[in-house]
Design an enzyme around this catalytic site. Structure first.
Site, PDB file in Angstrom:
ATOM      1  CE  LYS A 199      -4.005  -1.826   2.447  1.00 31.17           C
ATOM      2  NZ  LYS A 199      -4.691  -1.819   3.738  1.00 31.17           N
ATOM      3  N   GLY A 356      12.362  -7.094   6.890  1.00 31.31           N
ATOM      4  CA  GLY A 356      11.148  -7.698   6.347  1.00 31.31           C
ATOM      5  C   GLY A 356      11.379  -8.545   5.114  1.00 31.31           C
ATOM      6  N   GLY A 379      10.343  -2.337  10.879  1.00 31.90           N
ATOM      7  CA  GLY A 379       9.659  -1.084  11.230  1.00 31.90           C
ATOM      8  C   GLY A 379      10.633   0.043  11.506  1.00 31.90           C
TER       9      GLY A 379
END
Length: 399
Positions: A199, A356, A379
């Site tokens: 996104k 990630g 993060g």
């Protein structure tokens, strides 16, 4: 943010009790550790402290117990594995700041190491409760943060304790801030950033911040379709962040004004339904972005786009990559992510991969040793790229 922080080599640790925040949030299956990578990553800092006469009180969170004592999230398995790797006993505390932890910390001798229980067993940890911070600090003379993966959290064990103890970084955080900090503040140019993932909304501030710094910004993954829609292309049934179309237009305009090349896919690999991650039988088609069929979901970048992106990487001196180009878990839709990983592995530039999926891709493909730096925090590395101040680093003493 100041990236020039004191490290364990800038202070005298001999005879000192050191509270060491590690990232021991390891994956577990049926109570067994499935990857000890994070424990292994902590070894250089631990070994330096022990060799130089410190008594080490290690601490970490694991999972999300939310202030409750959940035995399945105990760090006992970490203590056992850490002991095997160090070749010495790791004394396990039965609590975090209770009588057992404090008694064991008081008795700890130079060259010995103990591990506190899961810091998130304490309700105050995620609230950065000053009482918990004070309690943790009372056991030690110095605080060393080496948990980059949690540095974006203002928790008692990552930042709060620095209000009560001299605070420096370990080798892991030192490497993160020296390599990533330099890439963002004074990069060798051309500087290319590659962003993927689903996104646009997840990377709003990252895109905005990077457009101030890079020469080329490459967009892939699910979020590329919102950019393509903002350019007026049909995207079929692909992922669309409908509320972010104007934002994408603004970012393309900003890139143009700043003379930044913004590269979007020119061809797409798609299918007529969303696959099971391991469905290797799914029928896919490759088509130009100018002729995206109405019934197709775009799920990876095509061969021409792979070439375009690899060429941009080839001419770079610094490359930062965060986020996959397609559905990497599915072998049929992983070619774009593999192509980008291969381009970084072949590059002579300074190459930095955010945590990630991008990091997992490089490791699975065997490219990890060809990348300058793979970040240990997903993060945290994203917030780093956003230009945000990370509490677990901001609290450390400047050089």
């Amino acid at each position: 943010m100041n990236y020039n922080k004191k490290s364990i080599e800038d202070i005298d640790v001999k005879g000192k009790k050191v509270l060491l925040r590690c990232d021991f949030n390891v994956p577990l299956k049926a109570g067994k550790i499935t990857s000890d990578k994070r424990i292994v990553a902590a070894l250089p800092t631990i070994q330096y402290l022990l060799k130089n006469g410190a008594a080490v009180i290690a601490c970490s969170h694991m999972g999300k117990p939310k202030g409750e004592w959940k035995p399945e999230l105990s760090l006992k398995v970490v203590a056992e594995r850490l002991g095997e790797l160090l070749g010495q006993e790791v004394i396990m505390a039965a609590d975090v700041v209770g009588d057992d932890a404090k008694a064991k910390a008081a008795a700890l001798q130079p060259g010995q190491i103990m591990l506190l229980e899961n810091t998130r067993y304490m309700k105050g940890e995620t609230k950065n409760d000053p009482e918990l911070s004070k309690d943790l600090a009372s056991m030690a003379d110095l605080f060393v943060n080496d948990a980059f993966g949690s540095a974006h959290r203002a928790h008692s064990s990552t930042a709060g304790v620095a209000d009560y103890l001299p605070a420096v970084c370990g080798y892991l955080i030192e490497k993160e801030i020296s390599i990533m900090g330099k890439a963002l503040s004074d990069p060798a140019r051309p500087f290319v950033a590659i962003l993927g993932g689903a996104k646009v909304s997840d990377k709003l501030n990252v895109i905005n911040n990077l457009l101030e710094k890079v020469d080329t910004l490459i967009i892939g993954g699910g979020m590329a379709y919102t950019f393509l829609a903002a350019k007026g292309y049909g995207i079929g049934k692909s992922l669309l962040d409908g509320e972010k179309l104007d934002y994408c237009k603004d970012m393309m305009k900003k890139a143009e004004e700043k003379g930044v090349k913004l590269l979007l896919p020119i061809d797409t690999v798609g299918a007529d339904h969303f696959p099971d991650p391991i469905d290797s039988e799914i029928a896919v088609e490759t088509f130009s972005v100018e002729a995206h069929p109405d019934n197709m979901i775009g799920m990876d970048i095509g061969k021409e786009t792979c070439k375009l992106y690899a060429d941009a990487v080839r001419s770079a001196k610094t490359v930062v990559w965060n986020g996959p180009m397609g559905i990497f878990e599915n072998p049929v839709l992983s070619a774009g992510t593999i192509a980008v990983a291969q381009a970084l592995a072949d590059s002579e530039a300074i190459t930095i991969v955010g945590g990630g999926d991008s990091a997992a891709a490089c490791e699975q493909l065997g490219f990890a040793d060809k990348i300058t730096h793979i970040s240990t925090g997903g993060g945290a590395s994203l917030e780093f790229l956003e230009g945000l101040e990370l509490p677990g680093i901001a609290c450390l003493e400047d050089k």
